[in-house]
Design a protein around this motif. Sequence first.
Motif, short mmCIF file in Angstrom:
data_model
loop_
_atom_site.label_atom_id
_atom_site.label_comp_id
_atom_site.label_asym_id
_atom_site.label_seq_id
_atom_site.Cartn_x
_atom_site.Cartn_y
_atom_site.Cartn_z
N ALA A 164 28.85 19.94 38.81
CA ALA A 164 29.19 19.32 37.56
C ALA A 164 28.43 19.74 36.26
N GLN A 165 28.89 20.27 35.24
CA GLN A 165 28.37 20.32 34.16
C GLN A 165 28.68 19.28 33.06
N THR A 166 28.39 19.83 31.75
CA THR A 166 28.62 18.97 30.46
C THR A 166 29.30 19.98 29.55
N PRO A 167 29.88 19.48 28.53
CA PRO A 167 30.26 18.03 28.23
C PRO A 167 31.24 17.47 29.19
N GLN A 168 31.06 16.21 29.35
CA GLN A 168 31.88 15.30 30.17
C GLN A 168 32.75 14.52 28.94
N MET A 169 34.09 14.63 29.14
CA MET A 169 34.94 14.01 27.98
C MET A 169 35.84 12.97 28.46
N PHE A 170 35.91 11.76 27.58
CA PHE A 170 36.40 10.55 28.11
C PHE A 170 36.72 9.56 26.78
N ARG A 171 37.69 8.80 26.96
CA ARG A 171 38.03 8.07 25.91
C ARG A 171 37.13 6.87 25.44
N TYR A 172 36.81 6.77 24.17
CA TYR A 172 35.69 5.94 24.14
C TYR A 172 35.53 4.41 24.69
N GLY A 173 36.92 3.81 24.42
CA GLY A 173 36.80 2.60 25.05
C GLY A 173 36.57 2.38 26.69
N LEU A 174 37.34 3.16 27.21
CA LEU A 174 37.23 3.62 28.78
C LEU A 174 35.89 3.81 28.97
N LEU A 175 35.21 4.90 28.68
CA LEU A 175 33.77 5.37 28.88
C LEU A 175 32.50 4.08 28.64
#
Length: 230
Positions: A164-175
């Motif tokens: 695993a690396q970053t960035p990790q990208m998710f929807r604001y509300g879900l995250l």
Amino acid sequence: MTRHYAIVPAAGSGSRFGAEMPKQYLPLAGRPLIHHTLDALCRCPLIDRVWVVLSPGDEHWSAWDWSVLGPKLETVYCGGATRAQSVGNGLAAAETVVADDDWVLVHDAARPCVSQAMLRALCAELADDPVGGLLAAPVADTLKRADGEQRVLATEPRDGLWQAQTPQMFRYGLLRRALAEHPEVTDEAGAIEAAGFRPRLVRADASNLKVTYPADLALAEAILQRRKEN
């Protein structure tokens, strides 16, 4: 239309590195390490704003001029004792700006070599994804499990394993919900997994390294210098 925002948790001490100051402030190619990390995010035209989350007692940030990074950068002194707390506090600081369906890219302060191509690929491949995901690289080396005496206990199969690396990208509300419900995780994807979802792996490569040990600094500088020459 959804927007993209970035959060960089930078409240850690970098204890594994063994330096006298947090590793994000160590010199790299003439600037603090974190400068290169933030510069990559601020230069990405897909990202509207970048929050860097610092420790409330940070004594190093003010020693540098960050204005060269432009107007996208915003500093918040609300870092927590863990990565999950720092990211959660950063998400809370952004709540008046970011909508629930907007994308948030969480990136390690100590990954200064993320490229524009990697950022574009992450945003493009996840644009219509129902969950989100992260940059990662397939494990190439043979993996050994050690016993208590640091002898090989077993050789582990590497098929299907990714680093695993970053960035990790998710929807604001879900995250934000996932981190609030699962604060024990070590990365954002772990929180999303614990919430019952399956993040997508977006292939990157080893040049997106995390500076963890002193030897990593020289490697990161070589990567940055090669890109500058090309």
